[in-house]
Design a protein around this motif. Sequence first.
Motif, mmCIF file in Angstrom:
data_model
loop_
_atom_site.group_PDB
_atom_site.id
_atom_site.type_symbol
_atom_site.label_atom_id
_atom_site.label_comp_id
_atom_site.label_asym_id
_atom_site.label_seq_id
_atom_site.Cartn_x
_atom_site.Cartn_y
_atom_site.Cartn_z
ATOM 1 N N LYS A 142 -4.629 -6.119 11.520
ATOM 2 C CA LYS A 142 -5.174 -5.222 10.495
ATOM 3 C C LYS A 142 -4.572 -3.855 10.754
ATOM 4 N N ALA A 143 -3.496 -3.545 10.049
ATOM 5 C CA ALA A 143 -2.766 -2.312 10.330
ATOM 6 C C ALA A 143 -3.482 -1.115 9.696
ATOM 7 N N LEU A 144 -4.651 -0.788 10.227
ATOM 8 C CA LEU A 144 -5.453 0.311 9.696
ATOM 9 C C LEU A 144 -5.943 1.164 10.849
ATOM 10 N N MET A 184 -10.945 -1.860 3.491
ATOM 11 C CA MET A 184 -9.631 -1.270 3.248
ATOM 12 C C MET A 184 -9.663 -0.484 1.931
ATOM 13 N N VAL A 185 -9.113 0.698 1.950
ATOM 14 C CA VAL A 185 -9.066 1.519 0.737
ATOM 15 C C VAL A 185 -7.613 1.893 0.470
ATOM 16 N N VAL A 186 -7.173 1.682 -0.756
ATOM 17 C CA VAL A 186 -5.825 2.104 -1.147
ATOM 18 C C VAL A 186 -6.000 3.333 -2.037
ATOM 19 N N VAL A 188 0.832 -1.207 0.000
ATOM 20 C CA VAL A 188 0.000 0.000 0.000
ATOM 21 C C VAL A 188 0.869 1.261 0.000
ATOM 22 N N ILE A 189 1.894 1.279 0.848
ATOM 23 C CA ILE A 189 2.703 2.498 0.953
ATOM 24 C C ILE A 189 3.479 2.740 -0.340
ATOM 25 N N GLY A 190 4.089 1.692 -0.887
ATOM 26 C CA GLY A 190 4.878 1.834 -2.117
ATOM 27 C C GLY A 190 4.029 2.351 -3.270
ATOM 28 N N LEU A 191 2.820 1.813 -3.418
ATOM 29 C CA LEU A 191 1.974 2.226 -4.546
ATOM 30 C C LEU A 191 1.421 3.632 -4.349
ATOM 31 N N GLU A 192 0.945 3.915 -3.131
ATOM 32 C CA GLU A 192 0.362 5.254 -2.914
ATOM 33 C C GLU A 192 1.426 6.338 -3.118
ATOM 34 N N LEU A 193 2.579 6.163 -2.467
ATOM 35 C CA LEU A 193 3.605 7.218 -2.545
ATOM 36 C C LEU A 193 4.341 7.184 -3.877
ATOM 37 N N LEU A 236 9.832 -1.565 -7.515
ATOM 38 C CA LEU A 236 10.369 -2.929 -7.606
ATOM 39 C C LEU A 236 9.840 -3.788 -6.462
ATOM 40 N N ASP A 237 9.468 -5.026 -6.790
ATOM 41 C CA ASP A 237 9.036 -5.957 -5.734
ATOM 42 C C ASP A 237 9.441 -7.364 -6.150
ATOM 43 N N PRO A 238 10.160 -8.089 -5.281
ATOM 44 C CA PRO A 238 10.581 -9.444 -5.655
ATOM 45 C C PRO A 238 9.429 -10.452 -5.632
HETATM 46 N N1 LIG Z 1 -4.585 3.304 2.531
HETATM 47 C C1 LIG Z 1 -4.296 2.644 3.643
HETATM 48 O O1 LIG Z 1 -5.166 2.176 4.356
HETATM 49 C C2 LIG Z 1 -2.860 2.444 4.047
HETATM 50 C C3 LIG Z 1 -1.863 3.225 3.472
HETATM 51 C C4 LIG Z 1 -0.547 2.985 3.822
HETATM 52 C C5 LIG Z 1 -0.247 2.004 4.758
HETATM 53 N N2 LIG Z 1 -1.230 1.263 5.310
HETATM 54 C C6 LIG Z 1 -0.899 0.162 6.248
HETATM 55 O O2 LIG Z 1 0.502 0.054 6.398
HETATM 56 C C7 LIG Z 1 0.883 -1.319 6.297
HETATM 57 C C8 LIG Z 1 2.306 -1.416 5.771
HETATM 58 O O3 LIG Z 1 2.340 -1.066 4.394
HETATM 59 P P1 LIG Z 1 3.568 -1.458 3.457
HETATM 60 O O4 LIG Z 1 3.212 -1.022 2.081
HETATM 61 O O5 LIG Z 1 4.849 -1.006 4.054
HETATM 62 O O6 LIG Z 1 3.633 -3.018 3.608
HETATM 63 P P2 LIG Z 1 3.007 -4.229 2.776
HETATM 64 O O7 LIG Z 1 3.217 -5.424 3.626
HETATM 65 O O8 LIG Z 1 1.642 -3.900 2.304
HETATM 66 O O9 LIG Z 1 3.920 -4.356 1.456
HETATM 67 C C9 LIG Z 1 5.288 -4.608 1.508
HETATM 68 C C10 LIG Z 1 5.745 -5.029 0.131
HETATM 69 O O10 LIG Z 1 7.172 -5.029 0.135
HETATM 70 C C11 LIG Z 1 7.615 -6.119 -0.642
HETATM 71 N N3 LIG Z 1 9.012 -6.433 -0.307
HETATM 72 C C12 LIG Z 1 9.495 -7.207 0.706
HETATM 73 N N4 LIG Z 1 10.837 -7.236 0.659
HETATM 74 C C13 LIG Z 1 11.223 -6.476 -0.391
HETATM 75 C C14 LIG Z 1 12.482 -6.111 -0.949
HETATM 76 N N5 LIG Z 1 13.617 -6.549 -0.438
HETATM 77 N N6 LIG Z 1 12.504 -5.301 -2.019
HETATM 78 C C15 LIG Z 1 11.357 -4.841 -2.559
HETATM 79 N N7 LIG Z 1 10.137 -5.153 -2.077
HETATM 80 C C16 LIG Z 1 10.062 -5.955 -1.001
HETATM 81 C C17 LIG Z 1 6.625 -7.225 -0.307
HETATM 82 O O11 LIG Z 1 6.631 -8.232 -1.298
HETATM 83 C C18 LIG Z 1 5.304 -6.452 -0.262
HETATM 84 O O12 LIG Z 1 4.664 -6.405 -1.511
HETATM 85 C C19 LIG Z 1 -0.152 -1.939 5.377
HETATM 86 O O13 LIG Z 1 -0.347 -3.296 5.687
HETATM 87 C C20 LIG Z 1 -1.390 -1.135 5.631
HETATM 88 O O14 LIG Z 1 -2.255 -1.801 6.534
HETATM 89 C C21 LIG Z 1 -2.537 1.463 4.957
#
Ligand SMILES: NC(=O)c1ccc[n+]([C@@H]2O[C@H](COP(=O)([O-])OP(=O)(O)OC[C@H]3O[C@@H](n4cnc5c(N)ncnc54)[C@H](O)[C@@H]3O)[C@@H](O)[C@H]2O)c1
Length: 476
Positions: free
Chosen positions: A313-315, A346-348, A179-184, A198-200
């Motif tokens: 549920k990290a929300l 959950m909303v992204v 979620v964080i990677g895509l939003e930002l 990038l995501d492995p």
């Molecule tokens: N809109 C929302 O509600 C919102 C927004 C932001 C964050 N959040 C909360 O914050 C939590 C954390 O978010 P997040 O995006 O950090 O975690 P995430 O667990 O959603 O995603 C982490 C991603 O990193 C990838 N990854 C792991 N190791 C890697 C590496 N070495 N190189 C590249 N990619 C790698 C994983 O495959 C995974 O896809 C979320 O679970 C969510 O609940 C919610």
Amino acid sequence: MKTIDVDVAIIGAGSAGLTARRGALKEGKSVLMIESGPYGTTCARVGCMPSKLLISAAEAAFHAEHSDVFGVRSTVVVDGPAVMERVRKERDRFAGGVVSSVDEIPENEKLRGHARFLSDTSLDVDGTKVQAKAVVIATGSSNWIPKQLQVLSKTLLTSDTIFEIPDLPRSMVVFGSGVIGLELGQAMHRLGVRVVVLDPMEGLGFLKDPEVRESAISILGKEFPLHLNADIQSVEETSDGAHVVWATKDGVVHEETFEKALVATGRRPNLGSLGLENTSVELDDKGIPKFDPRTMQIADLPIFIAGDANNQKALLHEAADEGHIAGSNAALFPNVRAGLRRTELMVVFTDPQIAVVGPGYSGFEAGEWEEGSIDYASQGRARVMAQNRGLVKIYGTRRCGFLAGAEMVGPRVEHTAHLLAWAVQSRMRVQQTLEMPFYHPVVEEGIRTALRDLAKALKMNELPCQGDDLRDGPGT
Ligand SMILES: NC(=O)c1ccc[n+]([C@@H]2O[C@H](COP(=O)([O-])OP(=O)(O)OC[C@H]3O[C@@H](n4cnc5c(N)ncnc54)[C@H](O)[C@@H]3O)[C@@H](O)[C@H]2O)c1
Ligand SMILES: Cc1cc2nc3c(=O)[nH]c(=O)nc-3n(C[C@H](O)[C@H](O)[C@H](O)COP(=O)(O)OP(=O)(O)OC[C@H]3O[C@@H](n4cnc5c(N)ncnc54)[C@H](O)[C@@H]3O)c2cc1C
């Protein structure tokens, strides 16, 4: 050693900790809230609010740049320092509101310092002993940085630091398509930063329906480079920036240097330095205490756990609900009671937005459910707004035709997801949702199309259903 006696000790003054405090006070008990970091909550300081502020700036830039489709021409200039300044100014307003509310808490009800368990009911807080009848763990979570990326320093950004940059970088690699990677990542791309995500792994792990996931990947991947199943071969920091070598799924090797690297590879609960080894708490194989999600109690102990700390549920809204349940139950211990758990939602905040309602696609046993769908390509209002992209899937139970959940990517699904979540929690049947009013022309008409499709798949008129079956609906 100074000792403070209290009914309920709460570790953490974040969203869960603050609602836990209110829950315990309502039961007429004395409360002590302990905080080691800055007041203001993760959500307001470095999470929900600054990320949505940055996304709003990105949306403004995107719509101005893409107005040609309506015959409206414009020249867009993104003023990086001004973008970041507004993010921080508004963020400070939100976080300042929380800090003011903490300031109003009497001094004898809060304590600054790092809490560590000495036993199930006693804590050491930097040399002060806190003796409590019950304890709430509301310590939140922190960004996790994989070993391979720990070589980064000057170029490294996380969600803790990205909102502090004075100007937008020219380029940024994003590690992680959560979620964080895509939003930002999308927001930075729309503000003119050269972004590669990038995501492995397979990525977008929050979507379980393969078709919805594929639709989201295809839409987002057309806008910016989104390399899933990437083989990240090397990462190093040079005087020019973060130098990354990776191979894409097709075996092609890429090599690029980026001014900044955003590490968004997941968050881990803050449990490591809590001294849990001094308690009777049993941990699961991930090192998380086993707890009851209805009461937030750990086994039958006077210890409760709420918010990101429990890794469920990290929300924000879940942290707040869990905090309230944990706080009241800590006050009522040992007479704990089950609290209200709402339908999952959950909303992204990408564009198009992504949402999950209820248990989503993976929440049902084979043969128990049907689905209905709509592709937004031809949806009336979506076309009017030139936002006709996305796929919505709605699920219903074969037994009695209850609405059970949805996974969706599409225009303004933050709103449609709420409607569906309310309907699921109200235990509405698919047929009942179709009896509700739908205006014209609105994106919700797309949801009606999916609901009709689902009703057809469920063969509604043939479903045997006794009045009693209502007890077995979703949400029971
Ligand atoms: N809109 C929302 O509600 C919102 C927004 C932001 C964050 N959040 C909360 O914050 C939590 C954390 O978010 P997040 O995006 O950090 O975690 P995430 O667990 O959603 O995603 C982490 C991603 O990193 C990838 N990854 C792991 N190791 C890697 C590496 N070495 N190189 C590249 N990619 C790698 C994983 O495959 C995974 O896809 C979320 O679970 C969510 O609940 C919610
Ligand atoms: C970039 C980002 C964007 C997000 N966007 C959204 C969103 O749009 N919508 C949404 O619903 N959620 C979003 N979230 C998730 C949401 O922010 C969290 O789920 C929520 O803030 C968790 O609250 P919490 O109370 O569990 O933790 P926190 O608010 O982090 O509180 C925990 C507190 O405990 C303190 N603490 C830790 N250990 C100790 C100790 N031993 N002693 C004393 N104090 C301690 C910490 O200093 C901290 O203040 C986002 C998160 C991030 C990072």
